[in-house]
Design an enzyme around this catalytic site. Structure first.
Site, mmCIF file in Angstrom:
data_model
loop_
_atom_site.group_PDB
_atom_site.id
_atom_site.type_symbol
_atom_site.label_atom_id
_atom_site.label_comp_id
_atom_site.label_asym_id
_atom_site.label_seq_id
_atom_site.Cartn_x
_atom_site.Cartn_y
_atom_site.Cartn_z
ATOM 1 C CG HIS A 126 -2.062 1.132 0.683
ATOM 2 N ND1 HIS A 126 -3.010 0.980 -0.295
ATOM 3 C CD2 HIS A 126 -2.135 2.428 1.053
ATOM 4 C CE1 HIS A 126 -3.632 2.117 -0.505
ATOM 5 N NE2 HIS A 126 -3.126 3.021 0.298
ATOM 6 C CE1 TYR A 135 -1.878 7.238 -0.712
ATOM 7 C CE2 TYR A 135 -1.268 5.470 0.783
ATOM 8 C CZ TYR A 135 -2.233 6.237 0.160
ATOM 9 O OH TYR A 135 -3.566 6.007 0.409
ATOM 10 C CG HIS A 171 -9.195 2.304 -6.603
ATOM 11 N ND1 HIS A 171 -9.337 3.580 -6.117
ATOM 12 C CD2 HIS A 171 -8.085 1.788 -6.007
ATOM 13 C CE1 HIS A 171 -8.354 3.829 -5.251
ATOM 14 N NE2 HIS A 171 -7.580 2.758 -5.175
ATOM 15 C CG PHE A 172 -5.428 -0.468 -10.081
ATOM 16 C CD1 PHE A 172 -4.920 -0.523 -11.357
ATOM 17 C CD2 PHE A 172 -5.810 -1.665 -9.479
ATOM 18 C CE1 PHE A 172 -4.818 -1.709 -12.047
ATOM 19 C CE2 PHE A 172 -5.720 -2.870 -10.156
ATOM 20 C CZ PHE A 172 -5.225 -2.886 -11.447
ATOM 21 C CG HIS A 173 -6.733 1.181 -15.053
ATOM 22 N ND1 HIS A 173 -7.012 -0.060 -14.541
ATOM 23 C CD2 HIS A 173 -5.741 0.983 -15.967
ATOM 24 C CE1 HIS A 173 -6.247 -0.975 -15.128
ATOM 25 N NE2 HIS A 173 -5.455 -0.363 -15.999
ATOM 26 N NE ARG A 223 -7.581 -7.245 -9.285
ATOM 27 C CZ ARG A 223 -6.642 -6.729 -8.483
ATOM 28 N NH1 ARG A 223 -6.859 -6.629 -7.177
ATOM 29 N NH2 ARG A 223 -5.496 -6.311 -8.961
ATOM 30 N NE ARG A 224 -4.171 -9.506 -10.201
ATOM 31 C CZ ARG A 224 -3.355 -9.394 -9.163
ATOM 32 N NH1 ARG A 224 -3.527 -10.137 -8.111
ATOM 33 N NH2 ARG A 224 -2.352 -8.573 -9.189
HETATM 34 FE FE1 HAS Z 1 -5.935 2.405 -3.753
HETATM 35 C C1 HAS Z 1 -6.445 -0.991 -4.111
HETATM 36 C C2 HAS Z 1 -7.888 2.422 -0.942
HETATM 37 C C3 HAS Z 1 -5.257 5.766 -3.283
HETATM 38 C C4 HAS Z 1 -3.560 2.267 -6.232
HETATM 39 N N1 HAS Z 1 -5.174 0.919 -4.963
HETATM 40 C C5 HAS Z 1 -5.545 -0.405 -4.955
HETATM 41 C C6 HAS Z 1 -4.785 -1.088 -5.968
HETATM 42 C C7 HAS Z 1 -3.935 -0.168 -6.541
HETATM 43 C C8 HAS Z 1 -4.194 1.095 -5.899
HETATM 44 C C9 HAS Z 1 -2.919 -0.434 -7.633
HETATM 45 O O1 HAS Z 1 -8.980 0.364 1.037
HETATM 46 C C10 HAS Z 1 -4.950 -2.561 -6.350
HETATM 47 C C11 HAS Z 1 -4.041 -3.469 -5.571
HETATM 48 C C12 HAS Z 1 -4.216 -4.896 -6.050
HETATM 49 O O2 HAS Z 1 -3.714 -5.213 -7.149
HETATM 50 O O3 HAS Z 1 -4.885 -5.677 -5.373
HETATM 51 N N2 HAS Z 1 -6.525 3.826 -2.388
HETATM 52 C C13 HAS Z 1 -7.347 3.645 -1.351
HETATM 53 C C14 HAS Z 1 -7.579 4.919 -0.669
HETATM 54 C C15 HAS Z 1 -6.823 5.860 -1.337
HETATM 55 C C16 HAS Z 1 -6.159 5.156 -2.404
HETATM 56 C C17 HAS Z 1 -8.446 5.172 0.522
HETATM 57 N N3 HAS Z 1 -4.674 3.754 -4.591
HETATM 58 C C18 HAS Z 1 -4.539 5.079 -4.246
HETATM 59 C C19 HAS Z 1 -3.518 5.696 -5.041
HETATM 60 C C20 HAS Z 1 -3.030 4.714 -5.883
HETATM 61 C C21 HAS Z 1 -3.767 3.505 -5.582
HETATM 62 C C22 HAS Z 1 -3.108 7.144 -4.915
HETATM 63 C C23 HAS Z 1 -1.954 4.770 -6.901
HETATM 64 C C24 HAS Z 1 -1.288 5.848 -7.238
HETATM 65 N N4 HAS Z 1 -6.982 0.980 -2.745
HETATM 66 C C25 HAS Z 1 -7.662 1.203 -1.578
HETATM 67 C C26 HAS Z 1 -8.159 -0.107 -1.077
HETATM 68 C C27 HAS Z 1 -7.742 -1.074 -1.967
HETATM 69 C C28 HAS Z 1 -7.012 -0.356 -3.010
HETATM 70 C C29 HAS Z 1 -8.923 -0.360 0.141
HETATM 71 C C30 HAS Z 1 -7.981 -2.598 -1.875
HETATM 72 C C31 HAS Z 1 -9.196 -2.993 -2.610
HETATM 73 C C32 HAS Z 1 -9.369 -4.497 -2.639
HETATM 74 O O4 HAS Z 1 -10.362 -4.961 -2.088
HETATM 75 O O5 HAS Z 1 -8.530 -5.230 -3.210
HETATM 76 C C33 HAS Z 1 -6.680 7.325 -0.956
HETATM 77 O O6 HAS Z 1 -5.328 7.613 -0.719
HETATM 78 C C34 HAS Z 1 -7.249 8.230 -2.021
HETATM 79 C C35 HAS Z 1 -7.133 9.691 -1.657
HETATM 80 C C36 HAS Z 1 -7.457 10.587 -2.822
HETATM 81 C C37 HAS Z 1 -8.217 11.682 -2.784
HETATM 82 C C38 HAS Z 1 -8.463 12.504 -4.031
HETATM 83 C C39 HAS Z 1 -7.860 13.892 -3.904
HETATM 84 C C40 HAS Z 1 -8.031 14.684 -5.156
HETATM 85 C C41 HAS Z 1 -7.112 15.534 -5.653
HETATM 86 C C42 HAS Z 1 -7.377 16.286 -6.928
HETATM 87 C C43 HAS Z 1 -8.483 17.311 -6.772
HETATM 88 C C44 HAS Z 1 -8.298 18.483 -7.658
HETATM 89 C C45 HAS Z 1 -9.199 18.927 -8.511
HETATM 90 C C46 HAS Z 1 -8.791 20.102 -9.353
HETATM 91 C C47 HAS Z 1 -10.520 18.301 -8.640
HETATM 92 C C48 HAS Z 1 -8.861 12.139 -1.544
HETATM 93 C C49 HAS Z 1 -5.830 15.792 -4.955
HETATM 94 C C50 HAS Z 1 -9.839 20.667 -10.245
HETATM 95 C C51 HAS Z 1 -9.219 21.836 -10.979
HETATM 96 C C52 HAS Z 1 -9.889 22.800 -11.657
HETATM 97 C C53 HAS Z 1 -9.168 23.916 -12.307
HETATM 98 C C54 HAS Z 1 -11.352 22.815 -11.746
#
Ligand code: HAS
Length: 547
Positions: free
Chosen positions: A225, A229, A376-378, A439-440
């Protein structure tokens, strides 16, 4: 694009960074093509039979390892090397160590490539036992990880040298981001080091009879995990410390930016059980603790959403934009590097929300091991990370090659297509996942596919095709930039300044308290659970190579 900080990188540094980026992008190219083949397979068109690949799972393993592990790690190594030296305005502590690191990682990568391409490592990028790979694959990956730790050591020594020469000064922000990323990663890598060195390598060499799949998975996710990050924080280095300048503005809040990076050190680590909510053998109590901390690690990303958006707004207003939202029109939408990053953010917001769905202990029962997770991860690694790295390449490669970006309009179309393709494909994946599609799985040849799944599969195939076109355009732009781009000595590096010069409390410019906090939290959230798993461990499973 923005003003240079005046520091000229040494020639050797430029070559090294280009070499990292070249290897990263070469692997991304193959990874993207394999992604296309997967999308087609899901739509019932088997392209594997026209290649040397033995089957879908070999293709999927290469796709996952190349895109998620190789492209990211090599690009990050190059980018962090750049950000460190450029922002501290000094070369790395040891040039020899820098090159040794590069060659070690490359040697490891050659072993990994060989094992994957000869179908000796079709174990998917998570290396789950009891699927077993050739020892070269595990040893190769260890060498790559050791390389990243040597990069950490070199960066720390460079930083200490800088601190000696600049007593009382604040660490420049990009270097600060680099250190936070690598320190977090250094701590995180302990899990995979133990797993590979003590379990998987001896097992694959035949030195031990068996392995305990549950212990192996737990160690994997200890690192797995925080690994996400490791992919995300370099993106945040660009969003916080470079993008505001590209927008024409300033970093909205330096303390918030520092706090976000520092929070990732303790909060990234003790969350691995959210990948194992459905694994037997781990107590519900510890799973719940990890679920809570996962909601905690959501917070620094929310801080980021707020701070980065406010920074972009400062750019829109500085460029003459007015009104509540009308300032958005004044942003430099004709700069592909800027536009790609904002588009990446929009999809990352959805990726973050789907992360919360995954992290919710009971809702995870619905989505685990379904297509929802690739959905999610894409949006996260496939969009926030990949698209931001492409956007960084749009100024970094011209800077290193001393050539203007070729085909700005093509690059804009490329960015828009990546956004559209990923939106369509992830929509299809998430939808399929909610209908229970696993998946997979080689869905195109699965006998149990339900008719109501087919529309979602077509979304996935169409999105994948759009992404492939976008990927090809990306490589065309970069290759043409290097070969045909107009010569230019003055390509500028975007480095944002804070909106306000503020005094920073000491704990926002020091890593030690956060590292100690992380160690304590890890011991509490993982220690007893791992001790119990090891005490009941039964390392009896032989290796399987079913494909
Ligand atoms: Fe995840 C599974 C939970 C973030 C990647 N994640 C995965 C897997 C990958 C992955 C590769 O709790 C699959 C692993 C596998 O093969 O089995 N993930 C989270 C949570 C977050 C999260 C809570 N994941 C990421 C990030 C990844 C990533 C970052 C890669 C870079 N994930 C999980 C969980 C699983 C999981 C479970 C397991 C699922 C299962 O059952 O197998 C958080 O860190 C996300 C926080 C993100 C935000 C978004 C902030 C938004 C921003 C941009 C906003 C700006 C705007 C600008 C809209 C809160 C910063 C607009 C601008 C204008 C000018 C209008």
């Amino acid at each position: 694009m923005a003003v240079t900080g005046g520091y000229q990188l040494q020639r050797g540094d430029k070559r090294l960074i280009l070499a990292y980026i070249f290897i990263a992008l070469a692997h991304l190219a193959v990874g993207i093509l394999l992604g296309f083949m997967q999308g087609m397979q899901h739509a019932g068109i088997d392209l594997y039979k026209y290649t040397f690949l033995a089957h879908y799972y070999q293709g999927l393993s290469i796709h996952g390892v190349y895109n998620a592990l190789v492209f990211t790690t090599f690009f990050i190594a190059g980018f962090l090397h750049f950000a460190m030296t450029y922002s501290l305005k000094r070369p790395m502590h040891s040039t020899k160590l820098s090159w040794f690191t590069f060659w070690l990682m490359t040697a490891g990568l050659i072993m990994v490539d060989w094992a994957l391409l000869t179908n000796r490592a079709s174990v998917l990028y998570t290396s789950y036992a009891p699927l077993q790979a050739h020892p070269a694959y595990y040893i190769g990956l260890v060498l790559v990880v050791v390389g990243t730790l040597l990069l950490l050591a070199n960066c720390l020594l460079t930083y200490l040298g800088w601190r000696r020469d600049h007593p009382g000064q604040k660490t420049p922000l990009p270097a600060f981001g680099v250190l936070a990323t690598l320190i977090m990663w250094g701590m995180a890598s302990v899990g995979i080091a133990v797993q590979f060195i003590f379990l998987l390598i001896p097992w694959s060499l035949g030195l031990t009879d068996g392995v305990d799949p549950l212990v192996s998975r737990t160690l994997f996710w200890f690192t797995g995990h925080p690994l996400v990050y490791f992919w995300l924080l370099p993106v945040y280095i660009s969003w916080y410390f470079m993008l505001p300048k590209q927008a024409g503005g300033k970093l909205f809040s330096e303390p918030l930016a520092r706090l976000a990076f520092l929070l990732f050190i303790p909060l990234s680590l003790p969350v691995g059980f959210h990948h194992q909510f459905l694994d037997p053998g781990v107590s519900t109590g510890y799973k719940a603790v990890h679920a809570f901390i996962t909601f905690g690690v959501f917070m620094p990303s929310m801080l980021t959403a707020f701070t980065v958006l406010a920074s972009i707004e400062s750019g829109g207003r500085a460029r003459g934009g007015k009104g509540r939202l009308a300032w958005i029109k004044s942003l430099p939408w004709n700069d592909p590097s800027f536009t790609a990053q904002v588009l990446a953010m929009l999809l990352f917001a959805l990726g973050g929300i789907s992360g919360l769905v995954n992290a919710s202990f009971t809702v995870n029962l619905v989505v685990h091991n379904t297509m929802f997770v690739p959905g999610h991860f894409h949006l996260t690694v496939g969009t926030a990370t990949a698209m931001t790295f492409m956007a960084v390449a749009y100024w970094l490669v011209p800077y290193l090659a001393k050539r203007k970006l070729w085909g700005r309009r093509v690059a804009l179309v490329q960015s828009a297509l990546w956004f559209i393709g990923m939106a369509i494909m992830s929509r299809g994946m998430s939808w399929a996942g909610l209908m229970g599609v696993p998946r997979r799985t080689a869905l195109g040849s699965a006998p149990y596919v339900l008719p109501e799944w087919l529309t979602a599969f077509n979304w996935m195939a169409v999105g994948g095709a759009v992404l492939t076109i976008s990927g090809l355009l990306f490589f065309v732009v970069l290759i043409m930039t290097v070969l045909r781009g107009q010569r230019a000595e003055d390509i500028e590096v975007p480095l944002a300044e804070p909106l306000q010069e503020e005094t920073i409390p000491w704990y926002l410019d020091r890593f030690r308290p956060w590292v100690i906090g992380a160690a304590v939290l890890v011991l509490m959230a993982y220690g007893p659970a791992i001790a119990q798993l090891v005490s009941i461990s039964n390392p009896a499973s032989p290796g399987f190579m079913p494909y």
